[in-house]
Enzyme design. Structure first.
Site, short mmCIF file in Angstrom:
data_model
loop_
_atom_site.label_atom_id
_atom_site.label_comp_id
_atom_site.label_asym_id
_atom_site.label_seq_id
_atom_site.Cartn_x
_atom_site.Cartn_y
_atom_site.Cartn_z
N GLU A 9 -6.13 6.76 -1.19
CA GLU A 9 -6.14 5.54 -0.38
C GLU A 9 -6.73 4.38 -1.17
OE1 GLU A 9 -4.97 5.07 3.12
OE2 GLU A 9 -3.89 6.67 2.13
N HIS B 120 0.84 -1.21 0.00
CA HIS B 120 0.00 0.00 0.00
C HIS B 120 0.87 1.26 0.00
CE1 HIS B 120 -3.49 2.54 1.23
NE2 HIS B 120 -2.55 3.20 1.89
N GLU B 121 1.90 1.28 0.85
CA GLU B 121 2.78 2.45 0.91
C GLU B 121 3.61 2.59 -0.37
OE1 GLU B 121 2.31 4.56 3.16
OE2 GLU B 121 1.14 3.34 4.54
N ASP C 15 -4.80 1.03 -2.34
CA ASP C 15 -5.32 -0.30 -2.00
C ASP C 15 -5.36 -1.19 -3.24
OD1 ASP C 15 -5.69 0.58 0.57
OD2 ASP C 15 -7.85 0.84 0.39
N HIS D 175 1.53 4.34 -2.89
CA HIS D 175 1.50 5.80 -2.70
C HIS D 175 2.68 6.46 -3.39
CE1 HIS D 175 -1.95 6.51 -0.23
NE2 HIS D 175 -1.54 5.79 0.79
#
Length: 487
Positions: free
Chosen positions: A201, A135-136, A205, A139
């Protein structure tokens, strides 16, 4: 207009790096790189790397970055494995661990991703931990921060100024609450930014689940983790875990993740031994009575109540070692090495036992042999250098550390050990120079300058060393002047 955009972006970078997610608002010890325009990309890769290194120095200055190379090596290797199945394959990423029981993780510029020990302990499977990292990573690959900064740069000055504050506080405080606190009546503008962050977000995901599946982790681990966090969201009536503040978990978000994961076949993934050993090392950091803990682990082993037998025996061996029961720890580690002779965690622990038993030269030989098989292992390099220096093999330690420095130029402990070994070997200039870099990487600019000034005063310093150190000293003095001007 370009000058206004750069001014606004610099304000955002300074604010966000000072606050995200650090408790202190101390300024960065760096000048911000020049920022480009939209046509050429908001920031060049080189500038983003410089910003990432500055970000990391600020993190080290304000947060307890964990100085455990075994845990650090594991999280870096896991992260790199995921990155290779992302859009950023081949791009350097830097994963590190914060020694904090909070459940949290965060991504900074330049591919710097931090994970709290509390998060590692909370995840129930390696796939869950990989899900958070994926997930990070998403980003970063989707340039969510850069896209937010570009949005700000294209707004009118008053609106952009409000949005810059909202983003900075939102990053630090987390979620909608931080945004609302900064707006004071700018409802329409802030609603746009809230929607943008929620979209970020959701996108992270979706991409994170794809990365998980491509890396052969369980894609259902992400919604499973969200589901547990969602239940915690209802349990914590007063203070939410940090992860829930910075990554709000809603029913719709969990449902979206479930739908995305359902596109992939169900997969049973066995947790790696290194995941279990990492959790064991983290668990021991919070133990006050190691011998009592060792006794509890012995009962668990007898009753068959363990996740992984080798990891539980390793945790017990380390507990015995901490408690001074060296012979019992040695017996356990000998058995572990027989079962898994190439496991670095067992090799390092055995070398420590041998050193405690007065067999330091045998321990050094063990580490030398292990380095032949694992020459890039930071844990082995550091263990070997510390022991070689303690035994007076200064040149051996310096040579090994210099070889590794090319792969870890921003690793403070490498510079600290090089400073010590160089000083013991009689090279005062190198000792001061590496000690300066150690301080600089930890965000302590004035201490770094002092070490370079001492290096220049070393009797007999060569013209080459003097020129190189003088140039570095000018750079750091300019940074210090810029920092004081901002303050």
């Amino acid at each position: 207009m370009a000058r206004t955009r750069n001014t606004l972006l610099s304000a955002l970078l300074t604010a966000s790096l000072a606050l995200a997610p650090l408790p202190s608002a101390r300024a960065l010890d760096t000048r911000l790189p020049d920022l480009g325009n939209s046509a050429g990309g908001l920031m060049t890769p080189k500038a983003e790397q410089e910003l990432g290194r500055a970000f990391m120095r600020s993190v080290r200055l304000n947060q307890a970055v964990l100085d455990d190379p075994l845990i650090g090596d594991y999280i870096q290797q896991l992260g790199e494995r995921l990155v290779e199945h992302s859009d950023a394959a081949g791009t350097p990423f830097h994963f590190f661990v914060i020694d904090n029981r909070e459940i949290n993780a965060f991504a900074g510029p330049g591919g710097y991703i931090g994970v709290y020990t509390g998060l590692i302990s909370t995840t129930q499977t390696e796939s869950e931990l990989a899900a958070v990292l994926a997930h990070e990573i998403a980003h970063v690959t989707q340039q969510h921060l850069l896209r937010a900064w570009e949005t700000a740069s294209n707004m009118t000055l008053p609106n952009a100024a409000v949005l810059l504050a909202a983003i900075a506080i939102g990053v630090a405080a987390g979620g909608d609450a931080g945004l609302a606190a900064a707006t004071m009546g700018q409802a329409g503008l802030i609603q746009e930014q809230i929607n943008f962050t929620r979209a970020n977000e959701q996108e992270a995901d979706r991409i994170g689940i794809d990365i998980l599946a491509d890396t052969r982790f369980d894609p259902n681990a992400m919604p499973a983790f969200f589901s547990r966090m969602g239940r915690a969201n209802r349990v914590y009536a007063t203070k939410l875990p940090e992860f829930l503040m910075t990554h709000p978990v809603t029913t719709s978000r969990t449902a979206d993740a479930l739908g995305r994961a359902a596109r992939y076949p169900a997969r049973q993934v066995r947790d790696s031994l290194h995941f279990e050993l990492t959790r064991a090392r983290i668990a021991l950091r919070n133990i006050e009575h190691p011998l009592a803990h060792a006794a509890r682990l012995a009962r668990q082993l007898e009753d068959g109540r363990y996740r992984n037998r080798l990891a539980t025996e390793y945790e017990r061996a380390l507990s015995l070692l901490q408690g001074g029961r060296i012979a019992e720890a040695d017996t356990l580690l000998a058995r572990l090495l027989q079962a898994s002779p190439d496991t670095i965690e067992f090799i390092v622990a055995k070398a420590e036992v041998e050193q405690r038993q007065g067999k330091a030269e045998a321990a050094l030989r063990r580490l030398r042999q292990a380095l032949l098989a694992h020459p890039t292992s930071r844990a082995l390099v550091l263990s070997h250098a510390e022991l070689a220096t303690a035994l007076g093999h200064y040149r051996e330690a310096v040579d090994q550390l210099r070889d590794h420095l090319g792969m870890a130029t921003d690793e403070p402990r490498i510079h600290a050990l090089l400073a010590r070994a160089s000083g013991e070997a009689g090279n005062a200039v190198a000792a001061h120079r590496h000690q300066a870099e150690y301080h600089y990487l930890n965000g302590k600019l004035e201490e770094a300058i002092l070490q370079l000034e001492l290096a220049l005063k070393t009797p007999g310093i060569s013209f080459y060393d003097s020129s190189r150190i003088d140039a570095r000293l000018r750079e750091l003095r300019e940074e210090l002047a810029a920092r004081k001007k901002r303050e």
